[in-house]
Design a protein around this motif. Structure first.
Motif, short mmCIF file in Angstrom:
data_model
loop_
_atom_site.label_atom_id
_atom_site.label_comp_id
_atom_site.label_asym_id
_atom_site.label_seq_id
_atom_site.Cartn_x
_atom_site.Cartn_y
_atom_site.Cartn_z
N ARG A 162 0.81 -0.38 -0.22
CA ARG A 162 0.13 -0.13 -0.04
C ARG A 162 0.97 1.20 -0.08
NH1 ARG A 162 -4.36 -0.23 4.72
NH2 ARG A 162 -4.94 1.25 3.35
N THR A 163 1.29 1.29 -0.97
CA THR A 163 2.88 2.64 -1.22
C THR A 163 1.69 4.08 -1.20
OG1 THR A 163 2.69 2.01 -3.69
CG2 THR A 163 4.46 1.12 -2.20
N GLU A 164 1.06 4.06 -1.93
CA GLU A 164 0.63 5.72 -1.93
C GLU A 164 -0.54 5.99 -0.50
OE1 GLU A 164 0.26 6.86 -4.68
OE2 GLU A 164 -0.94 8.60 -4.09
N TYR A 165 -1.14 5.09 0.15
CA TYR A 165 -1.63 4.73 1.19
C TYR A 165 -0.21 5.25 2.26
CZ TYR A 165 -4.09 3.92 5.65
OH TYR A 165 -4.34 3.73 7.10
N HIS A 166 0.58 4.41 2.45
CA HIS A 166 1.50 4.65 3.81
C HIS A 166 2.26 6.24 3.52
CE1 HIS A 166 0.67 0.41 4.76
NE2 HIS A 166 1.34 0.23 4.04
N PHE A 167 2.04 6.26 2.40
CA PHE A 167 2.92 7.83 1.79
C PHE A 167 2.20 8.70 2.47
CE2 PHE A 167 2.77 12.38 -0.03
CZ PHE A 167 4.86 12.39 -0.39
N LEU A 168 1.31 8.58 2.12
CA LEU A 168 0.47 10.17 2.86
C LEU A 168 -0.35 10.13 4.54
CD1 LEU A 168 -3.52 10.59 0.18
CD2 LEU A 168 -1.25 11.90 1.27
N SER A 169 -0.56 8.49 4.40
CA SER A 169 -0.81 8.37 6.09
C SER A 169 0.07 8.81 6.90
CB SER A 169 -0.78 6.23 6.06
OG SER A 169 -1.22 7.02 8.03
N LEU A 170 1.38 8.76 6.24
CA LEU A 170 2.80 9.30 7.29
C LEU A 170 3.36 11.05 7.02
CD1 LEU A 170 5.33 6.37 6.63
CD2 LEU A 170 4.05 6.71 8.79
N TYR A 171 2.95 10.85 5.72
CA TYR A 171 2.61 11.90 5.81
C TYR A 171 2.40 13.12 6.11
CZ TYR A 171 3.30 16.96 2.87
OH TYR A 171 3.81 17.87 2.36
N ARG A 172 1.40 13.04 6.95
CA ARG A 172 -0.56 13.50 7.19
C ARG A 172 -0.15 13.27 8.80
NH1 ARG A 172 -4.52 13.69 2.04
NH2 ARG A 172 -2.97 15.53 1.62
N ALA A 173 0.68 12.81 9.27
CA ALA A 173 0.37 11.80 10.61
C ALA A 173 0.65 12.72 11.49
CB ALA A 173 1.39 10.95 10.90
N TYR A 174 2.01 13.48 11.32
CA TYR A 174 2.53 14.60 12.27
C TYR A 174 2.35 15.97 12.16
CZ TYR A 174 4.48 10.24 14.18
OH TYR A 174 4.93 9.08 14.33
N SER A 175 1.56 16.46 10.82
CA SER A 175 1.60 17.61 10.23
C SER A 175 2.73 18.25 10.44
CB SER A 175 0.78 18.85 11.20
OG SER A 175 1.05 18.73 12.40
N MET A 176 4.16 17.37 10.40
CA MET A 176 5.40 18.32 9.79
C MET A 176 5.96 18.24 8.88
SD MET A 176 6.45 19.96 12.89
CE MET A 176 5.44 19.65 14.70
N ARG A 177 7.03 19.24 7.83
CA ARG A 177 6.88 18.51 7.42
C ARG A 177 8.47 18.94 7.21
NH1 ARG A 177 2.57 17.43 6.65
NH2 ARG A 177 0.89 18.38 5.51
N GLY A 178 9.34 18.95 5.52
CA GLY A 178 10.85 18.94 5.50
C GLY A 178 11.80 18.21 4.92
N MET A 179 12.54 18.36 4.99
CA MET A 179 13.84 17.12 4.37
C MET A 179 14.04 16.09 5.00
SD MET A 179 16.30 19.71 1.88
CE MET A 179 16.26 20.57 2.42
N ALA A 180 14.09 16.34 6.30
CA ALA A 180 14.31 14.75 7.88
C ALA A 180 13.33 13.56 7.32
CB ALA A 180 14.58 15.37 8.47
N ILE A 181 12.20 14.59 6.95
CA ILE A 181 10.70 13.83 6.79
C ILE A 181 10.44 13.16 4.93
CG2 ILE A 181 8.19 13.77 6.76
CD1 ILE A 181 8.64 15.77 9.99
N GLY A 182 10.75 14.04 4.62
CA GLY A 182 10.96 14.03 3.05
C GLY A 182 11.71 12.16 3.34
N GLY A 183 13.00 12.80 3.86
CA GLY A 183 13.77 11.43 3.31
C GLY A 183 13.08 10.12 3.91
N ALA A 184 12.73 10.20 4.96
CA ALA A 184 12.09 9.40 5.44
C ALA A 184 11.33 8.62 4.90
CB ALA A 184 12.29 9.23 7.18
N LEU A 185 10.41 9.47 4.24
CA LEU A 185 8.53 8.87 3.77
C LEU A 185 9.86 8.03 2.24
CD1 LEU A 185 6.48 12.24 3.88
CD2 LEU A 185 6.38 9.23 4.13
N SER A 186 10.49 9.19 1.53
CA SER A 186 11.59 8.44 0.50
C SER A 186 11.72 7.92 0.59
CB SER A 186 12.33 9.41 0.00
OG SER A 186 12.04 10.57 -0.18
N ALA A 187 13.20 6.68 1.55
CA ALA A 187 13.68 6.11 1.66
C ALA A 187 12.77 4.19 2.19
CB ALA A 187 14.54 5.83 2.83
N ILE A 188 11.93 4.36 2.84
CA ILE A 188 10.79 3.75 3.01
C ILE A 188 10.27 3.19 1.89
CG2 ILE A 188 8.68 3.15 4.22
CD1 ILE A 188 9.78 5.35 6.86
#
Ligand SMILES: [Mg+2]
Length: 373
Positions: free
Chosen positions: A58-84
């Protein structure tokens, strides 16, 4: 199939992730938030708790779920989402026993055109590197035209030196070779507009990042005053940020699969550019071997993927991290016809990789003030 474990590994200035499933399939991914790799690893550990027991498909779902879970943004979060995300696509490909590009719509090309990034140097050194690269088969070169020493030069001297360099390189390689000009965020808007107008006779394929990446509107103001294709986007993490570049004069977007949401999100960013007939020249230096392999998978399936940059791979400790690297043959990345990303992480060898050199001192001007960057 369920996710069993997600482990980050920091080596060199890379953050890798390894995702293990209950079927025994293992996927790998890489963040390219190279400035702060431990920050990405910390986010990955937090995300791992949410993903344990979940369906890796469920890649599409996991991306949005994690991206929106903490309402924080930025490259550390983008990097983690990207690697996973890369690791989950690696698992998908291994599950279906096909390369990732087959799951992205299939091959739109046979190989991915490579663009060698030339190192800094004197005019003579850079020209020699350019000529050698063309002799090796490269048809696209990226020139780091703004050299560190340019910070100490005044306006006219600096522009004159940059023009002399690009003129010499163009003369040496001829018109068959595409040249990208990297200004590396080092100039002020007016300064860069004046310089870029003088680059026009040398027909650059693009001019990249004239100013610091702090304002899309400032970039747009420059793009409106220049007549060469402009490239930007390597520090941006979402389709919403890329939309602003696309609406402000960018000609080639530069998403990085290691911070712009992995394969799931980068594919969508590329489609947004495609809807405007814009090209993709991905940011891929100084990526490590896994992110580079992920980019090549995208490059095989994304219609508007134009050319993929890289540095000489034998000068990087890549082979200590993976069992092989995606080879560049005659100026093109030759994708490996293997399931998933086609790459395996050598976890046991990561400890032997020397750390990346720390960032150098912040650039200053002749008066001692902090320069643009
Ligand atoms: Mg750049």
């Amino acid at each position: 199939m369920k996710i069993e474990s997600i482990e980050p590994y920091v080596a060199h200035n890379w953050t890798f992730v390894r995702v293990t499933t209950d079927t025994g399939l293992v996927g790998v991914g890489e963040s390219t938030f190279f400035g702060f790799p431990e920050a990405t690893a910390a986010v990955i550990r937090t995300f791992a708790d949410a993903l344990r027991g979940e369906d890796p498909m469920r890649t599409e779902y996991h991306f949005l779920s994690l991206y929106r879970a903490y309402s924080m943004r930025g490259m550390a979060i983008g990097g983690a989402l990207s690697a996973i995300d890369q690791a989950l696509w690696d698992i998908k490909g291994k599950h279906f026993e096909v390369p990732v590009y087959d799951l992205l719509g299939g091959r739109v090309r046979d190989k991915v055109r490579a663009m060698l990034v030339l190192p800094y140097g004197t005019l003579e050194e850079v020209v020699a590197e350019a000529v050698a690269a063309v002799e090796e088969g490269y048809t696209a070169l990226k020139v780091l035209l703004f050299e560190p020493g340019h910070h100490l030069m005044r306006h006219a001297e600096k522009i004159a030196d940059m023009v002399a360099r690009i003129a010499a390189i163009r003369k040496a390689v001829g018109d068959e070779i595409d040249l990208g000009i990297e200004l590396h965020r080092n100039m002020a808007p007016g300064d860069s507009v004046a310089a870029i107008r003088e680059f026009e006779p040398f027909r650059p394929m693009f001019v990249e990042d004239p100013i610091p990446p702090d304002s899309v509107l400032s970039f747009g103001a420059i793009a409106a005053k220049t007549r060469v294709p402009m490239a930007a986007g390597e520090r941006n993490t979402t389709i919403w940020e890329f939309r602003e570049y696309i609406e402000n004069g960018v000609a080639h977007i530069r998403p990085d699969v290691g911070i712009a949401g992995g394969i799931t999100h980068t594919k969508k960013i590329c489609a947004l550019a495609e809807a405007h007939h814009l090209g993709v020249i991905p940011h891929a230096v100084p990526s490590g071997p896994v992110a580079t392999a992920a980019q090549v998978q995208l490059g095989m399936a994304v219609p508007n993927w134009e050319v993929q940059e890289h540095r000489r791979q034998d000068q990087e400790p890549w082979t200590l991290a993976v069992q092989h690297i995606v080879p560049v043959v005659n100026g093109f990345f030759e994708p490996v016809d293997a399931p998933g990303l086609g790459i395996e992480l050598k976890v046991d060898a990561l400890g032997g990789i020397p750390p990346a050199p720390p960032a150098g001192p912040t650039a200053v001007r002749e008066d001692g003030a902090v320069a643009f960057r």
